[in-house]
Design a protein around this motif. Structure first.
Motif, short mmCIF file in Angstrom:
data_model
loop_
_atom_site.label_atom_id
_atom_site.label_comp_id
_atom_site.label_asym_id
_atom_site.label_seq_id
_atom_site.Cartn_x
_atom_site.Cartn_y
_atom_site.Cartn_z
N GLU A 236 0.85 -1.19 0.00
CA GLU A 236 0.00 0.00 0.00
C GLU A 236 0.89 1.24 0.00
O GLU A 236 2.05 1.19 0.41
CB GLU A 236 -0.91 0.02 1.23
CG GLU A 236 -1.87 -1.16 1.31
CD GLU A 236 -2.74 -1.10 2.55
OE1 GLU A 236 -3.63 -0.22 2.61
OE2 GLU A 236 -2.52 -1.92 3.46
N GLY A 259 -5.80 -5.22 -6.05
CA GLY A 259 -6.86 -4.41 -5.49
C GLY A 259 -6.43 -3.62 -4.27
O GLY A 259 -6.78 -2.44 -4.11
N ASP A 263 -6.48 0.37 -4.44
CA ASP A 263 -7.38 1.01 -3.48
C ASP A 263 -6.64 2.06 -2.65
O ASP A 263 -7.20 3.14 -2.35
CB ASP A 263 -7.98 -0.04 -2.54
CG ASP A 263 -9.36 -0.49 -3.00
OD1 ASP A 263 -10.06 0.30 -3.64
OD2 ASP A 263 -9.72 -1.64 -2.71
N SER A 264 -5.39 1.76 -2.26
CA SER A 264 -4.64 2.73 -1.47
C SER A 264 -4.35 3.99 -2.28
O SER A 264 -4.36 5.10 -1.73
CB SER A 264 -3.33 2.11 -0.96
OG SER A 264 -2.35 1.97 -1.97
N ARG A 267 -7.61 6.06 -2.37
CA ARG A 267 -7.87 6.72 -1.08
C ARG A 267 -6.91 7.87 -0.83
O ARG A 267 -7.31 8.95 -0.40
CB ARG A 267 -7.77 5.71 0.07
CG ARG A 267 -8.86 4.69 0.15
CD ARG A 267 -8.83 3.98 1.51
NE ARG A 267 -7.49 3.59 1.92
CZ ARG A 267 -6.92 2.43 1.61
NH1 ARG A 267 -7.59 1.54 0.88
NH2 ARG A 267 -5.70 2.14 2.04
N GLY A 285 -8.19 -6.28 -8.86
CA GLY A 285 -7.82 -4.92 -9.23
C GLY A 285 -8.85 -4.16 -10.02
O GLY A 285 -8.76 -2.92 -10.12
N ALA A 288 -10.91 -1.71 -7.84
CA ALA A 288 -10.03 -0.65 -7.35
C ALA A 288 -9.64 0.30 -8.47
O ALA A 288 -9.46 1.50 -8.25
CB ALA A 288 -8.79 -1.26 -6.70
N ALA A 291 -12.32 2.64 -8.69
CA ALA A 291 -12.26 3.61 -7.58
C ALA A 291 -11.34 4.77 -7.93
O ALA A 291 -11.62 5.93 -7.60
CB ALA A 291 -11.81 2.91 -6.31
#
Length: 343
Positions: A236, A259, A263-264, A267, A285, A288, A291
């Motif tokens: 991450e 993923g 995701d990190s 965010r 993945g 994410a 995202a």
């Protein structure tokens, strides 16, 4: 249902016995023929016309690397390399560059636990490769891609995340061969057979003009490097640019997980991040990647024609996660543009 026909190539009678025993567990797979070296395999494969070839790497007369080169030139087939983890793992990546699609660590013995540990991995990979279309290798020319997005402006990000599974080592190599420099750090996850991650990074550093390395916990990212998640660790990125390694539970069976990494980025960096999803089975993945796109970041998935397995990018397409679809070479050219005045 038509069975998947496999040719096994190995100079060890014990290894052939073990592989036959493993494949006998799968009702949809049959061993069509065996060969004890590459030369013998090269003569029988056109006659047997298998769906998949599984070959050892180290053999007398003709090894797995030369066999792969010759098959891909004259009679291309999906090839999986069975290789023991050793000090010469570099040759495993050479055979992937030659056209092999997958590799697994060769089973070390006949113990029931060892067979059980390897059987599912080998059977699953053969099942996937049987559906892959392969072609004679050709060098293709393409123009530099435009940095103009499809209705979305592109800016140089703070960080780029890339994830891949089956076929990924070759895709990463194609990308990095195009990149002279890049003004931002790259973080990456490659699903890899146990014991090969160090050799993979070493292989990339043999030709890449940007440094590839395994990420270290707490390390601060630097521009112009690509950081790979080590074996069996999630990777991450924290907002301050520090890398974090964890042994959290696998996500959808994967550790490291694409993923978790992407995701990190979504965010912590949002619109200031890029996400790239390469060839691979499953859907690790894809959510994410969406995202990142939803947060305003730029996202790319490998195009179907160049994928070994259009699983992860295909899932990204289904859910609208990718802004663009490109070949690995064009992705590399795009990254190279970040280090120029072409933005």
């Amino acid at each position: 249902m038509k069975k998947i026909r496999v040719v096994l190539v190995d100079d060890s009678p014990v290894a052939l016995f073990v592989l036959k025993k493993i494949l006998s567990r799968a009702e949809h797979i049959e061993v069509a023929a065996t060969a004890t070296d590459g030369r013998q395999a090269l003569s029988l494969i056109p006659m047997v016309d298998p769906d998949v070839v599984c070959t050892d790497l180290h053999m007398p007369e003709m090894d797995g690397l030369e066999l792969t080169r010759r098959l891909m030139e004259a009679f291309p087939k999906p090839i999986m390399v069975m290789s023991a983890v050793d000090g010469n793992a570099e040759r495993t990546f050479q055979v992937l560059q030659a056209g092999a699609l997958e590799f697994v660590d060769k089973p070390a013995g006949l113990a029931e636990k060892e067979l059980n540990d390897k059987a599912k991995e080998i059977i699953d990979k053969i099942s996937v490769l049987a559906g892959v279309k392969v072609f004679r290798r050709r060098n293709r020319q393409s123009q530099l891609p435009s940095l103009a997005g499809q209705g979305q402006p592109i800016t140089v990000p703070a960080v780029i995340g890339i994830g891949a599974s089956t076929g990924g080592p070759t895709a990463f190599a194609e990308i990095l061969r195009e990149v002279i420099s890049v003004p931002v750090p790259i973080v990456a996850v490659q699903h890899m057979a146990a014991g090969f991650m160090n050799a993979f990074v070493h292989h990339l550093n043999g030709f890449s003009r940007i440094e590839a390395k395994l990420a270290e916990n707490g390390e601060k990212m630097r521009p112009g490097r690509i950081y790979f998640a080590p074996e069996d660790y999630h990777l991450e990125v924290e907002r301050g640019g520090c890398l974090r390694l964890t042994r959290a539970a696998p996500l959808e069976g994967h550790r490291p997980s694409v993923g978790v990494l992407l995701d990190s980025l979504a965010r912590q960096y949002g619109a200031d991040s890029w996400g790239i999803l390469l060839t691979g089975m499953g859907k690790d993945g894809a959510a994410a990647l969406k995202a990142i796109r939803d947060a305003g970041g730029y996202t790319i998935a490998q195009d179907e024609a160049s994928c070994v397995v259009y699983g992860m990018p295909g899932e990204a397409e289904k859910i609208g996660a990718a802004c663009r679809f490109m070949t690995p070479r064009r992705i590399g050219q795009l990254l190279a543009c970040l280090g120029t005045d072409n933005r």
